[in-house]
Structure formats: structure tokens, C-alpha cells
Design a protein around this motif. Sequence first.
Motif, short mmCIF file in Angstrom:
data_model
loop_
_atom_site.label_atom_id
_atom_site.label_comp_id
_atom_site.label_asym_id
_atom_site.label_seq_id
_atom_site.Cartn_x
_atom_site.Cartn_y
_atom_site.Cartn_z
N ASP A 124 -32.45 -28.13 -38.41
CA ASP A 124 -31.69 -27.83 -37.20
C ASP A 124 -30.97 -26.51 -37.42
O ASP A 124 -29.93 -26.45 -38.08
CB ASP A 124 -30.70 -28.96 -36.93
CG ASP A 124 -29.97 -28.82 -35.60
OD1 ASP A 124 -29.61 -27.69 -35.23
OD2 ASP A 124 -29.75 -29.85 -34.92
N LYS A 125 -31.53 -25.42 -36.89
CA LYS A 125 -30.98 -24.10 -37.16
C LYS A 125 -29.53 -23.97 -36.69
O LYS A 125 -28.68 -23.38 -37.38
CB LYS A 125 -31.85 -23.03 -36.49
CG LYS A 125 -33.26 -22.90 -37.06
CD LYS A 125 -34.05 -21.85 -36.31
CE LYS A 125 -35.41 -21.58 -36.95
NZ LYS A 125 -36.29 -22.76 -36.97
N LEU A 126 -29.23 -24.51 -35.53
CA LEU A 126 -27.88 -24.39 -34.99
C LEU A 126 -26.86 -25.12 -35.87
O LEU A 126 -25.80 -24.58 -36.19
CB LEU A 126 -27.83 -24.93 -33.55
CG LEU A 126 -26.47 -24.84 -32.84
CD1 LEU A 126 -25.97 -23.41 -32.80
CD2 LEU A 126 -26.59 -25.42 -31.42
N THR A 142 -24.78 -17.72 -33.27
CA THR A 142 -25.86 -18.56 -32.74
C THR A 142 -25.30 -19.59 -31.79
O THR A 142 -24.30 -20.24 -32.09
CB THR A 142 -26.60 -19.27 -33.89
OG1 THR A 142 -27.05 -18.29 -34.84
CG2 THR A 142 -27.80 -20.06 -33.38
N ALA A 144 -26.47 -22.61 -28.55
CA ALA A 144 -27.51 -23.33 -27.82
C ALA A 144 -27.83 -22.58 -26.54
O ALA A 144 -26.93 -22.09 -25.86
CB ALA A 144 -27.05 -24.74 -27.51
N ASN A 160 -35.19 -24.24 -31.83
CA ASN A 160 -34.17 -24.62 -32.81
C ASN A 160 -34.75 -25.24 -34.08
O ASN A 160 -34.09 -25.22 -35.12
CB ASN A 160 -33.17 -25.60 -32.17
CG ASN A 160 -31.98 -25.88 -33.05
OD1 ASN A 160 -31.39 -24.96 -33.62
ND2 ASN A 160 -31.62 -27.14 -33.19
N TYR A 190 -33.69 -24.81 -27.56
CA TYR A 190 -33.71 -23.40 -27.93
C TYR A 190 -32.31 -22.90 -28.26
O TYR A 190 -31.31 -23.43 -27.75
CB TYR A 190 -34.33 -22.56 -26.82
CG TYR A 190 -35.80 -22.86 -26.60
CD1 TYR A 190 -36.78 -22.19 -27.32
CD2 TYR A 190 -36.19 -23.85 -25.71
CE1 TYR A 190 -38.12 -22.49 -27.15
CE2 TYR A 190 -37.53 -24.15 -25.52
CZ TYR A 190 -38.49 -23.47 -26.25
OH TYR A 190 -39.82 -23.77 -26.07
N ILE A 191 -32.26 -21.89 -29.12
CA ILE A 191 -31.00 -21.24 -29.44
C ILE A 191 -31.14 -19.75 -29.14
O ILE A 191 -32.25 -19.21 -29.05
CB ILE A 191 -30.62 -21.45 -30.91
CG1 ILE A 191 -31.74 -20.99 -31.86
CG2 ILE A 191 -30.25 -22.90 -31.16
CD1 ILE A 191 -31.38 -21.08 -33.33
#
Length: 335
Positions: A124-126, A142, A144, A160, A190-191
Motif C-alpha cells: 500500500d504505497k499511500l 502523496t 489519495a 496504489n 489511485y494516488i
Amino acid sequence: MRILVFEFITGGGLIDQALPQSLLQEAYLMRNALIDDLLEIPNIELLVLHDKRTTMHNGDLQWLTIDQGVVLARYLQEMQSLYDAVWLIAPETDGILLQWCQFFSAQAKSLCTSSEVAVALCQDKLQTIKCLSAAGVACVPTHAYIEPAQEQGHWVLKNNNSVGCDEVYLLRSVHDWKAVLARLKASNVYIIQPYIKGKAMSLSCLFYQGEAYFICCNEQHLQIEQQQFVLTACTVHVQAEQAKQYQQLCSSIAAAIPELFAYVGIDFIQTESGECLILEINPRLTSSYAGIKAALGINIATQVLRLANNEQPILTKSTEQSIRININNGIIHAR
């Protein structure tokens, strides 16, 4: 020790689907480099999962060939008595890496990769950026992406939990926004990040119980095709004079995510002013791994197994040069 190498793309993870050509060459690079390293280690019995549509690699090892129609999880349940440990290389996309970590953990197999906890966070990049930022690690801002608005300026929009450059877009105009928004999938999250000028870089590092062991810094060579970033090559072992700075950065990440284990790739932007801003953490082998032996003369697989035995890694270099890996053709050569 009996080690199963499971590279997801070449190892039957997509046996009933078309093989993604955009990821296949990188998969070969990582798998083959890992096999070469493991074959140098004494008292290792090596098994490698093999999608019958892909090319085998040379070496004294046993191939477990997967044909269409085989249910891979069921097959591995039947074969689990053949291996003690698993070296897993899989994309974070759709939780694939996490699912297989959980699968092999349920078999009580030793994993030569990070724990489920670390993988769940890093896919989970965020949430990864939030975790690192809270720990004081500098990251690319960053957020969402929710509204289908066309922001002014230059932006990077990405899935993401995608892998590599998959669904990573550069937006510089109204035309770019329209073209990319039409491609977004309703089921994906998406982020959005501001596009920051600088070098696209990565760090190769070993992690163990909250400690970090910096290996090398690598430069990523990217181009834009129809708004999407494409990795064309990477140069392994660059900017060695900044090793102390990179070690400190890796140590900060280890403190923030102590569950990281073994080899990890860290993507970041080095700005024009020299600041390092983290983009994401890859809790698995990355393409740069394929050039480390030629660049530094270090067998990283040996060092990972030392960590698994509660021993300190030995990262003494027997050579030192920059190595360029061309992704499309898999050619590795000194820069």
C-alpha cells in the motif's frame, strides 16, 4: 537446506493467463541472478517452479514444471515435503505477494523475504508514505486521488498497489489528463504525487530486526510512452561517495518498519538540490539485484541466508564498478 525458488511470472503464477511481456524480462533477470547466487552456496538443494511456456536457466537444480490447468496452490500443498524454505519473488499488485507469503507461512516454511506485516504495509504505497513520514523520513507528498479533477502543473498518478511502472502516469497537460482518466480502472485505488525534478533512483539494502545494511545505490532510466513511465534500464552502483547518507536513510526506514527482512529495494527521487524523497518500498528482489554480483562481487543470497541464521552479513566488495542492465534484452554490461 532445500530451497524453493518461486518467481511468480516465470514460475506458474499466471499459468492460465497470458504472460505480461512488460514484466517477463525483469522476471527472468531476477530469477536467473538468484539461481546463479544460490548455486554457489554449498549444501543447498535447489528447486525452481517453472511455467512450461517460459525458458529454463542452466544449473544443477530441479525444475518443477507447471502446465496449464494445474492449480498451483494445490500442487504446492502436495509438494511441500520437498522444500524447507522459499525464496519468493512476486508483484505486490492485488495482494499477490502478500497472499503467497501467507500461503508459505501456513506451511511453516522459512521465507527468504520480508514478513507478512511488512509486505502488507509496503504493498500500500499511500500507507507506506504515511508510516515513513510519521517517523520523520522525507517522502514525496502523496495523497489519495478521489476527484476526477484536472490539476494544474505536472503530476504523477499511479495505482496504489501496482508493481514497477504499471499504471504510473505523468500528467503535464489537459490532453494527458483526458487520455489517462479514460484508462483508469474503477476497481483500483489511485494516488497522486507532484512531479519532482531530479533523478529516479533506488537503494539496494538488507534488513534484519530493525537494522539496515546498505548495499548500493542504483539509477533508473525511464522514458514516457503514451503518458506512462517505462523502465528501460538501470545502472547498479552509482554515487558511491554518498554511501554514508544512503546508509542513514536505510537505517531510518528500518527503524520505521522493523519487520522488513532480507533484500529490499527502495525507490526515491534525488532532487536537484540533493534531497532524497522516498517513493515506495519493494519488500522483495528488484531488477537491480541482477547487477550486484558484477558490480560489487557480493553474493547477496549468501548474506540473506546468514541473516536467516542470525549472523551478520558480510558486504566486503571484491570489485567495484557500475553495471548497466538493459531491461528489454536482459543484457548486463559494465558502464
